[in-house]
Design an enzyme around this catalytic site. Structure first.
Site, PDB file in Angstrom:
ATOM      1  CG  ASP A  63      45.852  -0.215  27.942  1.00 53.27           C
ATOM      2  OD1 ASP A  63      46.467  -1.021  27.322  1.00 53.27           O
ATOM      3  OD2 ASP A  63      44.764   0.018  28.320  1.00 53.27           O
ATOM      4  CB  THR A 119      40.849  -4.997  15.805  1.00 51.50           C
ATOM      5  OG1 THR A 119      41.847  -5.921  15.556  1.00 51.50           O
ATOM      6  CG2 THR A 119      41.778  -3.425  15.446  1.00 51.50           C
ATOM      7  CE  LYS A 243      47.983 -11.483  12.700  1.00 49.31           C
ATOM      8  NZ  LYS A 243      49.215 -12.376  12.972  1.00 49.31           N
ATOM      9  CG  ASN A 247      45.737 -14.830  12.091  1.00 55.92           C
ATOM     10  OD1 ASN A 247      46.889 -15.406  12.266  1.00 55.92           O
ATOM     11  ND2 ASN A 247      45.550 -13.717  12.811  1.00 55.92           N
ATOM     12  CG  ASN A 258      42.322 -30.996  15.231  1.00 61.58           C
ATOM     13  OD1 ASN A 258      43.349 -31.601  15.453  1.00 61.58           O
ATOM     14  ND2 ASN A 258      42.087 -29.678  15.575  1.00 61.58           N
ATOM     15  N   GLY A 298      40.972 -30.398 -10.553  1.00 60.62           N
ATOM     16  CA  GLY A 298      40.163 -31.735 -11.081  1.00 60.62           C
ATOM     17  C   GLY A 298      41.075 -32.866 -11.363  1.00 60.62           C
ATOM     18  CB  CYS A 301      44.274 -38.144  -8.178  1.00 58.02           C
ATOM     19  SG  CYS A 301      45.295 -39.410  -9.354  1.00 58.02           S
ATOM     20  NE  ARG A 364      40.836 -40.449 -16.065  1.00 56.61           N
ATOM     21  CZ  ARG A 364      41.651 -41.422 -15.336  1.00 56.61           C
ATOM     22  NH1 ARG A 364      41.320 -42.434 -14.961  1.00 56.61           N
ATOM     23  NH2 ARG A 364      42.796 -41.069 -15.601  1.00 56.61           N
TER      24      ARG A 364
HETATM   25  N1  NAD Z   1      47.344 -11.440  20.667  1.00 55.13           N
HETATM   26  C1  NAD Z   1      48.147 -11.942  19.648  1.00 55.13           C
HETATM   27  O1  NAD Z   1      48.809 -13.138  19.752  1.00 55.13           O
HETATM   28  C2  NAD Z   1      48.044 -11.255  18.372  1.00 55.13           C
HETATM   29  C3  NAD Z   1      49.141 -11.319  17.639  1.00 55.13           C
HETATM   30  C4  NAD Z   1      49.082 -10.675  15.993  1.00 55.13           C
HETATM   31  C5  NAD Z   1      48.154  -9.592  16.238  1.00 55.13           C
HETATM   32  N2  NAD Z   1      47.264  -9.405  17.062  1.00 55.13           N
HETATM   33  C6  NAD Z   1      46.513  -8.197  16.929  1.00 55.13           C
HETATM   34  O2  NAD Z   1      47.000  -6.959  17.701  1.00 55.13           O
HETATM   35  C7  NAD Z   1      45.828  -6.293  18.105  1.00 55.13           C
HETATM   36  C8  NAD Z   1      46.314  -6.331  19.749  1.00 55.13           C
HETATM   37  O3  NAD Z   1      45.932  -7.544  20.189  1.00 55.13           O
HETATM   38  P1  NAD Z   1      46.235  -7.989  21.887  1.00 55.13           P
HETATM   39  O4  NAD Z   1      46.020  -9.282  21.664  1.00 55.13           O
HETATM   40  O5  NAD Z   1      47.622  -7.414  22.294  1.00 55.13           O
HETATM   41  O6  NAD Z   1      44.855  -7.123  22.435  1.00 55.13           O
HETATM   42  P2  NAD Z   1      44.395  -6.999  23.777  1.00 55.13           P
HETATM   43  O7  NAD Z   1      43.266  -6.948  23.853  1.00 55.13           O
HETATM   44  O8  NAD Z   1      45.452  -7.805  24.598  1.00 55.13           O
HETATM   45  O9  NAD Z   1      45.102  -5.371  24.218  1.00 55.13           O
HETATM   46  C9  NAD Z   1      44.598  -4.455  23.548  1.00 55.13           C
HETATM   47  C10 NAD Z   1      44.790  -3.204  24.614  1.00 55.13           C
HETATM   48  O10 NAD Z   1      44.651  -1.880  24.063  1.00 55.13           O
HETATM   49  C11 NAD Z   1      44.030  -1.129  24.977  1.00 55.13           C
HETATM   50  N3  NAD Z   1      43.304  -0.104  24.421  1.00 55.13           N
HETATM   51  C12 NAD Z   1      41.757   0.079  23.859  1.00 55.13           C
HETATM   52  N4  NAD Z   1      41.592   1.151  23.697  1.00 55.13           N
HETATM   53  C13 NAD Z   1      42.713   2.001  23.859  1.00 55.13           C
HETATM   54  C14 NAD Z   1      42.757   3.281  23.709  1.00 55.13           C
HETATM   55  N5  NAD Z   1      41.984   4.072  23.164  1.00 55.13           N
HETATM   56  N6  NAD Z   1      44.075   3.764  23.912  1.00 55.13           N
HETATM   57  C15 NAD Z   1      45.181   3.225  24.372  1.00 55.13           C
HETATM   58  N7  NAD Z   1      44.945   1.663  24.667  1.00 55.13           N
HETATM   59  C16 NAD Z   1      43.643   1.064  24.167  1.00 55.13           C
HETATM   60  C17 NAD Z   1      43.226  -2.031  26.017  1.00 55.13           C
HETATM   61  O11 NAD Z   1      43.012  -1.522  27.286  1.00 55.13           O
HETATM   62  C18 NAD Z   1      44.187  -3.554  25.895  1.00 55.13           C
HETATM   63  O12 NAD Z   1      45.083  -3.225  26.932  1.00 55.13           O
HETATM   64  C19 NAD Z   1      44.575  -6.842  17.711  1.00 55.13           C
HETATM   65  O13 NAD Z   1      44.272  -6.264  16.605  1.00 55.13           O
HETATM   66  C20 NAD Z   1      45.056  -8.307  16.957  1.00 55.13           C
HETATM   67  O14 NAD Z   1      44.018  -8.865  16.503  1.00 55.13           O
HETATM   68  C21 NAD Z   1      47.250 -10.031  18.131  1.00 55.13           C
END
Ligand code: NAD
Length: 471
Positions: A63, A119, A243, A247, A258, A298, A301, A364
């Protein structure tokens, strides 16, 4: 920079077995310990790191956030999640986990990488790919130093096309190597939910791998094949889209519950009891029914009852934005079909099917009646075949509706399907009974356009230029 016991050795001089033979698959075997790197230690990455280490694999987490790395070095999880602190402490003590900010170190010491960087949405809603592109560049730059084959699994959520059109070119450019030959690349969507992510990791709804690289698929099957769910292999784009579809579906379900809750409350009805009973129906409600892309809804109902519900909400000042837009979305779908015919510039249209769905004479609110009226309005030559509606014209319950509301359409009906198919430039098909399919196979021509709203069987047998409604 790295910490932790040296459970890793560089794989820089490991022989390349795949160069000696046709490497397409790893033999399926019991899960054996692997050296795995994880890029991005947020919710997805940290949970994967802890669970894979718990399962006996050796992990390197990478990280850019030094605080997260520091916490992990102390055996603490960088996220708040049920059970993660205890698990992280245990796997940290096992000596199978270390963390670093060095991409090079992680790639050289492992043969399988999961990319889990964020992302996030940009201010305009577009996905921000900067982190994943950056990490792909860094990984690509190290790959040529390796003599062993490396598998890269993208787990971050990315829009369809991103892996093949963005990530793969970046990796290939940075490495000077070719995906599927010199390294493997695939996409595996992550389905965990924050709050129950360890439980979800162990009991995912399914394991999906998008790839055209058999070796990558077999590696992941070896790693995750023991999980109590179906292991699905599909294309990269399908997995990427899946994915988003999941979502979007979850968001729609929450909003639906809701909105039903708000109108039920306004009407003095127990919304929880209503939704409990709704979920009891596994035949039509919680089931694949109504979940196949196709044509607009359509009939007598759905439109009527939706309108009545919306009216009940309106007079009570209850806003139901999602339900209020369902009819607009349905109309957009019909317009899409009408546009496909009108923009073809062809002037003679044959409609095979007129009722809102096959097997009924009910006209209808049939979207096909709306289409027919638009074609007539645009001056197109129209001919319609629908045996059920023909019977209804003579005796059925819809006789009055046909005679009073759509006599102009009824007069265009024919019982001669073969002549209709032979004489029209465009065919709009909403029936797939065996006789209709056989007639289409026998009499269509390459100069014709066929708009299929029902996903006909044996589509490759049709000689006309084929257009699927949304496939
Ligand atoms: N959070 C969820 O429940 C969940 C579920 C399914 C999919 N996702 C997807 O998974 C991905 C990650 O989600 P998340 O919630 O874990 O994100 P997050 O923001 O919690 O974690 C992302 C991590 O990536 C690190 N990072 C950024 N640039 C980096 C680099 N160049 N090198 C190394 N580390 C780097 C950041 O410091 C951070 O710790 C996203 O695309 C998200 O959409 C998330």
């Amino acid at each position: 920079m790295s910490i932790g016991p040296e459970t890793f050795t560089s794989s820089a001089h490991v022989p390349r077995p795949w160069l000696d033979e046709d490497r397409t698959e790893e033999p399926l075997r019991a899960v054996e310990p692997r050296k795995i790197s994880i890029f991005g230690l947020g919710y997805v990455g940290a949970v994967s790191l802890a669970c894979l280490a718990r399962d006996g694999h050796s992990l390197i987490g990478v990280d850019i956030d030094s605080n997260k790395l520091e916490l992990l070095r102390r055996g603490q999880a960088p996220i708040v999640e049920t059970g993660i602190q205890e698990l992280m402490r245990t796997v940290s003590a096992s000596g199978r986990v270390r963390v670093t900010d060095s991409v090079r170190e992680a790639i050289l010491a492992t043969d399988l990488s999961f990319v889990c960087v964020g992302t996030p949405a940009s201010s305009n809603g577009n996905q921000d790919l900067s982190a994943i592109v950056h990490i792909a560049e860094e990984i690509g730059a190290v790959l040529p130093e390796k003599s062993s084959h490396h598998v890269i699994v993208i787990r971050s959520t990315v829009r369809p096309g991103t892996v093949e059109e963005v990530i793969q070119p970046v990796l290939e450019r940075a490495s000077g190597m070719k995906a599927a030959r010199d390294f493997s690349l695939c996409f595996q969507p992550e389905f965990l939910r924050e709050g129950s992510s360890i439980e979800d990791y162990d009991h995912p709804p399914m394991t999906v791998v998008g790839s055209d690289d058999a070796y990558a698929v077999s590696v992941l099957k070896n790693l995750f094949g023991h999980l109590p769910c179906e292991f699905v292999h599909t294309t990269v784009r399908t997995a990427e889209m899946l994915k988003y579809a999941c979502n979007a579906f979850h968001a729609v379900k929450v909003t639906f519950a809701n909105e039903i809750g708000r109108i039920a409350q306004a009407l003095g009805v127990d919304a929880h009891e209503v939704m409990r009973l709704l979920c009891l129906d596994r035949q039509l409600n919680i089931s694949p029914a109504y979940l196949r892309p196709g044509f607009a809804f359509g009939g007598s109902c759905l439109p009527k009852d939706l309108k009545a519900l919306l009216y009940a909400a309106k007079i009570r000042d209850v806003e139901l934005p999602m339900l209020a837009n369902v009819l607009a979305s349905n109309s957009a779908h019909i317009e899409h079909a009408i546009d496909a015919v009108l923009s073809s510039g062809r002037r003679s249209v044959g409609m095979v099917g007129l009722s809102f769905k096959s097997g009924t004479d009910d006209l209808r609110e049939s979207p096909f009646v709306i289409m027919a009226e638009r074609f007539i309005g645009k001056g197109l030559k129209l001919c319609i075949y629908d045996p059920e509606v023909n019977v209804a014209r003579l005796i059925g319950a819809n006789k009055r509706f046909i005679e009073e509301s759509i006599p102009h359409i009824a007069s265009l009906m024919t019982t001669d399907l073969e002549t209709l198919i032979r004489s029209c430039d465009v065919l709009v098909v909403s029936m797939k009974s065996p006789d209709v399919v056989a007639a289409l196979e026998a009499h269509t021509r390459p100069d014709q356009l066929l708009l299929d709203t029902v996903r006909l069987p044996r589509r490759d047998q049709l000689k006309a230029h084929y257009l699927g409604m949304c496939w």
